[in-house]
Each structure stands twice: as C-alpha cells, then as structure tokens.
Design a protein around this motif. Sequence first.
Motif, PDB file in Angstrom:
ATOM      1  N   LEU A   1     -18.767   6.723   0.584  1.00  0.00           N
ATOM      2  CA  LEU A   1     -20.144   6.993   0.173  1.00  0.00           C
ATOM      3  C   LEU A   1     -20.524   6.160  -1.045  1.00  0.00           C
ATOM      4  O   LEU A   1     -21.620   5.586  -1.097  1.00  0.00           O
ATOM      5  CB  LEU A   1     -20.313   8.477  -0.133  1.00  0.00           C
ATOM      6  N   ILE A   2     -19.609   6.062  -2.009  1.00  0.00           N
ATOM      7  CA  ILE A   2     -19.880   5.277  -3.226  1.00  0.00           C
ATOM      8  C   ILE A   2     -19.964   3.792  -2.893  1.00  0.00           C
ATOM      9  O   ILE A   2     -20.912   3.094  -3.287  1.00  0.00           O
ATOM     10  CB  ILE A   2     -18.786   5.526  -4.279  1.00  0.00           C
TER      11      ILE A   2
ATOM     12  N   PHE B   1      -8.129   1.918  -5.936  1.00  0.00           N
ATOM     13  CA  PHE B   1      -6.760   1.795  -6.441  1.00  0.00           C
ATOM     14  C   PHE B   1      -6.102   3.164  -6.612  1.00  0.00           C
ATOM     15  O   PHE B   1      -4.894   3.327  -6.368  1.00  0.00           O
ATOM     16  CB  PHE B   1      -6.745   1.035  -7.768  1.00  0.00           C
ATOM     17  N   LYS B   2      -6.874   4.137  -7.011  1.00  0.00           N
ATOM     18  CA  LYS B   2      -6.338   5.494  -7.162  1.00  0.00           C
ATOM     19  C   LYS B   2      -5.900   6.058  -5.815  1.00  0.00           C
ATOM     20  O   LYS B   2      -4.833   6.680  -5.700  1.00  0.00           O
ATOM     21  CB  LYS B   2      -7.395   6.400  -7.789  1.00  0.00           C
ATOM     22  N   LEU B   3      -6.708   5.808  -4.781  1.00  0.00           N
ATOM     23  CA  LEU B   3      -6.357   6.283  -3.438  1.00  0.00           C
ATOM     24  C   LEU B   3      -5.129   5.551  -2.901  1.00  0.00           C
ATOM     25  O   LEU B   3      -4.273   6.159  -2.246  1.00  0.00           O
ATOM     26  CB  LEU B   3      -7.540   6.084  -2.489  1.00  0.00           C
ATOM     27  N   GLU B   4      -5.042   4.259  -3.180  1.00  0.00           N
ATOM     28  CA  GLU B   4      -3.865   3.482  -2.750  1.00  0.00           C
ATOM     29  C   GLU B   4      -2.598   4.064  -3.368  1.00  0.00           C
ATOM     30  O   GLU B   4      -1.557   4.183  -2.695  1.00  0.00           O
ATOM     31  CB  GLU B   4      -4.049   2.023  -3.159  1.00  0.00           C
ATOM     32  N   LYS B   5      -2.687   4.460  -4.622  1.00  0.00           N
ATOM     33  CA  LYS B   5      -1.536   5.018  -5.329  1.00  0.00           C
ATOM     34  C   LYS B   5      -1.118   6.350  -4.709  1.00  0.00           C
ATOM     35  O   LYS B   5       0.071   6.611  -4.510  1.00  0.00           O
ATOM     36  CB  LYS B   5      -1.891   5.203  -6.801  1.00  0.00           C
ATOM     37  N   GLU B   6      -2.088   7.196  -4.388  1.00  0.00           N
ATOM     38  CA  GLU B   6      -1.783   8.492  -3.782  1.00  0.00           C
ATOM     39  C   GLU B   6      -1.162   8.318  -2.397  1.00  0.00           C
ATOM     40  O   GLU B   6      -0.216   9.020  -2.036  1.00  0.00           O
ATOM     41  CB  GLU B   6      -3.055   9.342  -3.681  1.00  0.00           C
ATOM     42  N   PHE B   7      -1.695   7.379  -1.629  1.00  0.00           N
ATOM     43  CA  PHE B   7      -1.149   7.118  -0.288  1.00  0.00           C
ATOM     44  C   PHE B   7       0.285   6.611  -0.400  1.00  0.00           C
ATOM     45  O   PHE B   7       1.158   7.037   0.365  1.00  0.00           O
ATOM     46  CB  PHE B   7      -2.020   6.085   0.427  1.00  0.00           C
TER      47      PHE B   7
ATOM     48  N   THR C   1     -11.881   0.994  -8.861  1.00  0.00           N
ATOM     49  CA  THR C   1     -10.889   1.864  -9.507  1.00  0.00           C
ATOM     50  C   THR C   1     -10.575   3.077  -8.623  1.00  0.00           C
ATOM     51  O   THR C   1      -9.430   3.541  -8.584  1.00  0.00           O
ATOM     52  CB  THR C   1     -11.398   2.342 -10.880  1.00  0.00           C
ATOM     53  N   VAL C   2     -11.571   3.582  -7.921  1.00  0.00           N
ATOM     54  CA  VAL C   2     -11.351   4.704  -7.003  1.00  0.00           C
ATOM     55  C   VAL C   2     -10.431   4.264  -5.860  1.00  0.00           C
ATOM     56  O   VAL C   2      -9.530   5.006  -5.444  1.00  0.00           O
ATOM     57  CB  VAL C   2     -12.692   5.227  -6.448  1.00  0.00           C
TER      58      VAL C   2
END
Length: 369
Positions: A348-349, A325-331, A322-323
């Motif tokens: 890190l996660i 996908f969130k970064l993909e959306k921001e990019f 989920t993290v």
Amino acid sequence: MEDKISEEKHVHFASHNGIASPIGSSSAIKSDNGLAMHTDYSKGDAVDSVSNDGKYVKESTSSVEEKQETRGFFEIAANYIAALRPWSFSASLTPILLGTALGYRKSGEVNYLVLFFTAVAILSVHAAGNLVNTYYDFLKGIDSKKSDDRTLVDNRLTPQEVAFFGASLYGVGCIALLILGLIAKARIEHMALLYFGGLSSSFLYTGGIGLKYHAFGDVVILLSFGPLAVMFSYICQTGLLELTPFWYAIPLALNTEAILHSNNARDMDSDKAANVTTIAIMLGATASYVLYCLLLFIPYIMLTILGCNFSMAFLLPFLSLTVAFKLEKEFRRGELDGIPQKTAKLNLIFGGLYVISCLLADRESMPGL
C-alpha cells in the motif's frame, strides 16, 4: 398485599461495577457489595436494574432483547467483513489508482464517477476471490485452527453463507461493469475482455481446476493484481486499449506477488500435508527467501532506471525502502507469522508513492505517454 406479592415475577441480577443485569430465574447471585438481588420478570415486564449512583431504574425487557439483537448483528457483520480479508485490498486499490493516474496523464482528466464504479468492479472480484479461496481451502482440509483464515474452521460462517456471499459479490461486480459500459469512454467488449479475464482468474485460483494447488497461483496473482487491473482502470478512463499501462504495472505487480509468496512460504508445512503444490514448496526455504527478496527489491531497481533516465519523481517510492529491508530481515529469520499482512502494508505504501510519482513526473518524461 400478599396476593400482589405472590403474583410478582422474579429474576436474578448479578451486579458488576454497580450495574445489575438479568441472568436467570432460579438462583440468587451475590453482587460485588455482598448483597443478593432477587427479582423476577417475564417477557414484556419492566426489569429492575441499578444505576451507578445506586438507585433502581426500570428497563423494559424488549429494550434488553433489542440490545442483544444489536450485538448479534454487529458480530455477524464483523464475521462477514473479516471473511473478505480487507487487509489484502491494497493489492486491488493501488492498481486502480495507478491506472487512473496513468489515464489522467494521458487524457488530462479524471472521471470520478467512472473511478468509483471501477473500484466497485475490481474490489468485488477481489473480495469474491478471497471467499472462493476460503471455501475451497476448507473443503480440501487445508485450513486449520492455525490458519490465518479461520472463517469456516471456527464456524464464524457456514460454507453455504460464504458461497452465497461470494456469488453475490461477483454479481455486484458485473452490475458495476454494466454501469461502466454506459458511462465510460471504452467499448464494452474491451472492458469485458479485461474484466472477465480477472474474474475468471480470481475463481480458478482455488475454484474449478484450482490453479493455486498446482503451482500456478503465483502466475494468476502476478497478472490479475497488476497488468489486468491497471489496464482495466486505464481503459475505463481513456477508452484506449494500449500496452503502455501493462509495463508501468510490472513494479507494482512484483511487489503484490510478494504478499502471496510470503503467505505460501509461511504455510509450506500445512500445504504439504494437504498435497498442495506451490512455488514456495518447490523451491524450499532458502530459495523461497531469495525469491521474496527479488520480489521486494526488483521494483526499486526498475524505478531507479526510470528515475535516472526519465524523471527523478520515480525515486519517490524509495521512502518505503526501510520497510522492505525490515521485512527481508524477518523473512530471513523465519519470523513468518503476520508477514503477509506486513507485506500488504508495504504494498500500500509503495503503490501509493508510485502513483504519486506518476502524477508528479512531467508527461513528456513518461515513456509511452
């Protein structure tokens, strides 16, 4: 009595929230309650101050100077720490832990003293490489007030201090390598081969020929913060120079490369102005977004294959999906400010969960081990 008064030395105090502090010696300052406090002191005298209950207390000027020196020390220390870019250390910590985990699954034991000096060696090279990057980016005029790293731009440190700090950290790493040569199972020449390969890469990334400036920086990061670091950690624990940890490092290396690529995509305009060539510039905005997605999601595809064919434990890193996908959306939206740091947190996660999955999987179900 008059002589006594005339010999007193004066200083002015500005009261703030009930506390008076010395600010000078030539003009009176009104306090919050409207009263002007006009007192003098010289070095070594006692300083009048006001406590919260309104009573005067004595404080020596030496203690005031000590407090100022303490504040100065902590400010300088904070500048040195910030120059290291500690937010990026996940790129080194996770390979160290992965190599150690693989070594444990291979030999059934972990030497924690070896682990400690392995971490010192790798983190020292990583930190020194960051400082080399800061130094040469500043010399080439790449860094500006808008840059993520403003250590030299804002005069927090001098170029000479950054250079000396970086050289010192390389020295610390070499000392750690020598200690590992005494306590680790591996042959010193095998450890040196991997270690100095990583050290050379960290310097040549921006120093020397400056691989970063000629679109080869991504290759350096892909190899250094993946296979080399994992193999070095693995050989220190087991004494075995094998290719097995190289293959296990690939998912982590791709995820780590996403940190650098997001940074280069964000800095495309400033890099172009400084005549720097990166893969992000060569690809352009749209293709850079596609590459970022590949770097984020290919590791999950690889772990899906491992999970379906060997052990379900390899699916554990999907908890971080989920993290991603969130970064993909921001990019995709062009919200690139802060995205390298956010990608480092994902690294890190993801890396931590990947290490745990290697520890949970049955040894018989792990290919190559």
